[in-house]
Design an enzyme around this catalytic site. Structure first.
Site, short mmCIF file in Angstrom:
data_model
loop_
_atom_site.label_atom_id
_atom_site.label_comp_id
_atom_site.label_asym_id
_atom_site.label_seq_id
_atom_site.Cartn_x
_atom_site.Cartn_y
_atom_site.Cartn_z
N SER A 144 0.97 -1.13 -0.10
CA SER A 144 0.04 0.11 0.03
C SER A 144 0.98 1.32 -0.16
CB SER A 144 -0.99 -0.03 1.33
OG SER A 144 -1.30 1.23 1.62
N TYR A 157 -3.21 0.11 10.27
CA TYR A 157 -3.14 -0.30 8.80
C TYR A 157 -1.80 -0.06 8.24
CZ TYR A 157 -4.43 -0.56 3.91
OH TYR A 157 -4.51 -0.75 2.58
#
Length: 264
Positions: A144, A157
């Protein structure tokens, strides 16, 4: 042999009932792979299987909690029995919870780490013996922007995605000798059903502030689409990438390369 031909290969994509995972699994299936996917509920699995069939693909869907080692082992045995040993693994399953770190419960932090990072360890561990035995395999981990950047409200996250970046490099380092390539894909901001509210125009016709923020950081001047992940997935899953190992391929419209626009 065509480099991007996956005929005869068995591919497993976790969390591929919709969105990015669905597009990646579709790309592998269209290239000839026998595709398996997993998700958490029978309802999602059955709906996804129907969607794949609408795309002309017959896939095998499994209900599996990828944070549970016993469930994963059982699923891998079923895939090996029904389709054959897994040649291509895409660790896509992930969740996110946006909350300031000082307000986040430790239980929620652990859940995100387990789903986004520990699951990739568990599923990779389960398929590695077959790949080692046949001396070939492809593992693709979904990283990501948060593998590189920090942002408010995503401490868990970002921690998980930073971890999966390093897990990718470690798998490449440890198992490259078996002709196993492990690489990551780092999607930029992708337009999906989950992000649709961030892209919709406000009642007065103006752009959502977050949409404006993303546009200011993206040289391509647009959000990505799940289809933008299909080509990179096919490259990293095929023999075209046999000498690419431990690499994180950012499919982000240029965000990682860009400091941002100068204010006018």
């Amino acid at each position: 042999m065509v480099q991007y031909d996956l005929d005869g290969k068995v591919a497993l994509v976790t969390g591929a009932s919709h969105g990015i995972g669905f597009a990646m699994a579709k790309a592998l299936g269209k290239a000839g792979a026998r595709v398996a996917f997993c998700c958490r509920t029978e309802e999602r699995r059955d709906a996804a299987v129907a969607q794949y069939r609408e795309c002309g693909l017959e896939v095998a869907g499994y209900v599996c909690d990828v944070t549970d080692e016993e469930q994963v082992s059982s699923m891998i045995r079923a895939i090996e029995s029904n389709l054959g040993g897994v040649d291509i693994l895409v660790n896509n399953a992930a969740v996110i919870k946006r909350v300031p770190m000082h307000e986040m419960d430790a239980a929620d932090f652990r859940k995100i780490i387990d789903t986004d990072l520990t699951s990739a360890f568990i599923v990779s561990k389960a398929v590695l013996p077959h790949m080692m035995e046949q001396r070939s395999g492809k593992i693709i981990n979904l990283c990501s922007m948060m593998s590189e950047f920090g942002r408010e409200t995503v401490s868990a996250y970002a921690s998980a995605k930073g971890g999966i970046k390093m897990l990718t490099r470690n798998i490449a380092s440890e198992y490259g000798q078996y002709n196993i390539q492990c690489n990551g894909i780092g999607p930029g901001y992708i337009a999906t059903a989950q992000t649709a509210p961030l892209i919709e125009r406000l009642p007065d016709g103006s752009r959502n502030p977050f949409d404006q923020f993303i546009m200011s950081k993206t040289p391509a001047d647009r959000w990505g689409t799940p289809e933008d992940l299909m080509g990179p997935t096919l490259f990293l899953a095929s023999s075209a990438s046999d000498f690419v190992n431990g690499h994180i391929l950012y499919v982000d419209g240029g965000i990682v390369a860009y400091l941002g626009r100068q204010p006018k």
